[in-house]
Every structure is written in C-alpha cells, then in structure tokens.
Design a protein around this motif. Structure first.
Motif, PDB file in Angstrom:
ATOM      1  N   PRO A   1      -0.756  -1.855  -8.482  1.00 17.42           N
ATOM      2  CA  PRO A   1      -0.911  -1.749  -9.943  1.00 17.42           C
ATOM      3  C   PRO A   1       0.269  -1.062 -10.624  1.00 17.42           C
ATOM      4  CG  PRO A   1      -2.963  -1.178  -8.848  1.00 17.42           C
ATOM      5  CD  PRO A   1      -1.922  -1.303  -7.774  1.00 17.42           C
ATOM      6  N   CYS A   2       0.837  -0.052  -9.983  1.00 17.59           N
ATOM      7  CA  CYS A   2       1.977   0.654 -10.576  1.00 17.59           C
ATOM      8  C   CYS A   2       3.195  -0.263 -10.668  1.00 17.59           C
ATOM      9  CB  CYS A   2       2.313   1.897  -9.760  1.00 17.59           C
ATOM     10  SG  CYS A   2       1.126   3.237  -9.928  1.00 17.59           S
TER      11      CYS A   2
ATOM     12  N   THR B   1      -0.127   5.737  -3.990  1.00 16.73           N
ATOM     13  CA  THR B   1      -1.298   5.780  -4.857  1.00 16.73           C
ATOM     14  C   THR B   1      -1.271   4.579  -5.793  1.00 16.73           C
ATOM     15  OG1 THR B   1      -1.281   8.206  -4.799  1.00 16.73           O
ATOM     16  CG2 THR B   1      -2.592   7.154  -6.527  1.00 16.73           C
ATOM     17  N   ASP B   2      -2.157   3.617  -5.550  1.00 14.22           N
ATOM     18  CA  ASP B   2      -2.222   2.420  -6.406  1.00 14.22           C
ATOM     19  C   ASP B   2      -0.852   1.766  -6.545  1.00 14.22           C
ATOM     20  OD1 ASP B   2      -4.974   2.817  -6.909  1.00 14.22           O
ATOM     21  OD2 ASP B   2      -4.524   4.204  -8.548  1.00 14.22           O
TER      22      ASP B   2
ATOM     23  N   ARG C   1       0.823  -1.216   0.000  1.00 16.07           N
ATOM     24  CA  ARG C   1       0.000   0.000   0.000  1.00 16.07           C
ATOM     25  C   ARG C   1       0.856   1.266   0.000  1.00 16.07           C
ATOM     26  NH1 ARG C   1      -5.081  -1.876   1.781  1.00 16.07           N
ATOM     27  NH2 ARG C   1      -5.190  -4.039   1.047  1.00 16.07           N
TER      28      ARG C   1
END
Length: 221
Positions: free
Chosen positions: A209-210, A205-206, A193
């Motif tokens: 996924p990044c 932030t994400d 996270r």
C-alpha cells in the motif's frame, strides 16, 4: 556522516550455502566497516561469489575496485545503461567530491569491470532466485531486485526510509524524477512484504500500500 547529521547506507549480503553475493559496496573509504560487517555474517571478501550493483552512484560502487583487487574471480552484475559510467567510459552523472573529501578517500574506476549486464525481467540464480526490475529515474540504469520466496524488494535508491516512513527517491539526487515515479508504478505489480532501502534500511509495514500511495502521488505531480 562527516559534517554532521546521520546518513545510513545498507549494502545487502545475500547468501545460500557457499554462494555469497553483495548488493552494492558503500562509499570509498568504508572498506574496513564493510569487511567487518561481512565478517559478522561469517563471510570474507575472498568468499564472495559476486557483486550486484544497483546503479552508478559513488556510494554504491565506491569499494568495488578494492573488492576486485582482493577477489578478482567474482562476477559483477549491473544494468547496461549504467555500465559505461561504472567502468569509467563516461563520467559519473553525479560526482560528490566534497563528500569524498569528508571521508578522506579518493576513488578511481581503474580495474572496474561488468561481467554480466542484466536486463529488466531477468532472473538471477545467485544465492537464491532474484528478479531484476529496471527502475530508472534516479539513474538511467538503476535496478531493484525482487526475491519472490521471501517477498523482499532490494530497492537500491528507488525508495528511501526517513523517520520510519517509506518515501520516494531523494529528489535532489534524482535527475529524472517523473521517470523515477513511473518506476515505482512498476513495483506495484509485485507482492512485496519487506523492502530493503539503501538509505534508511528495512521497511516492512504495509509495504505494497505504501508503494502504491507513492506511485500515485508521483502521477499527480
């Protein structure tokens, strides 16, 4: 940064009760700034329980000799693939003499030691529980640290933040870029996270996924 531009570094202090561990130590010549930052967190060099080195680069080991001189009782952690470079048995893979000159600093590895060689998948019970992830490429013995309780990754130089964006390792300073991106693929197996990048600071932030996007981009390259 001397010579123009902005170059941030982010040594990380992890604390729990009376246990305080510093992850990486900054460039030679930065002891005053490092000490001030620790002091702002209520911690002195004498209070440190240990230092965890993510890899051999001079901006990560630069103040380790002085820390050991001030507090010789601390424990030093590093991966064995980088240990010979850190302690001076082998020359550093990436020397930065011009940068040292810019900082007005000199550097000697005399007195540096590694007390605890760490392995991939090892659990460190330091100031909290951290999982060691061997993330080679930037250097052979580069490690990242994962804190499951907070879902935080201390990435070292495996990732950087530029302009608020998460990016892969600095290509100019990464001798084995394909291996570095394979290391990013390893990180996709963790629920992350928050990421603390040594260069660029915190990214949250994400994160997962990044990381996945960067890892897949590396596969295409």
């Amino acid at each position: 940064m001397p010579g123009g531009g902005v170059w941030t570094i982010t040594p990380t202090l992890i604390s729990s009760g009376d246990a305080h561990y510093l992850v990486d130590t900054g460039m030679p010549g930065m002891m005053e700034a490092l000490t001030a930052q620790l002091s702002s967190a209520g911690v002195s060099l004498e209070m440190l329980s240990g230092v965890i080195i993510t890899h051999q680069d001079i901006d990560h080991i630069g103040n380790l000799p002085q820390i050991l001189e001030i507090n010789p009782g601390i424990e030093v952690f590093a991966h064995p693939d980088d240990a010979p470079y850190i302690v001076g048995e082998l020359p550093l893979l990436k020397s930065l003499p011009k940068m040292l000159e810019a900082f007005g600093a000199s550097f000697s590895r005399n007195g540096i030691r590694i007390d605890h060689p760490v392995a991939d998948g090892e659990t460190l019970h330091t100031a909290g529980t951290f999982l060691v992830i061997h993330t080679p490429g930037h250097t052979p013995g580069h490690i990242s640290l994962y804190h499951p309780d907070s879902k935080t990754l201390i990435a070292g130089d495996a990732l950087v933040v530029r302009g608020g964006q998460l990016q892969g390792p600095n290509e100019a300073q990464t001798p084995d870029l394909p291996e570095a991106y394979r290391s990013l693929k390893k990180l996709t197996g963790f629920d992350i996270r928050k990421i603390i990048c040594y260069h660029g600071g915190i990214f949250e932030t994400d994160a997962n996924p990044c990381i996945s996007t960067l890892a897949s981009r590396g596969e295409k390259d």
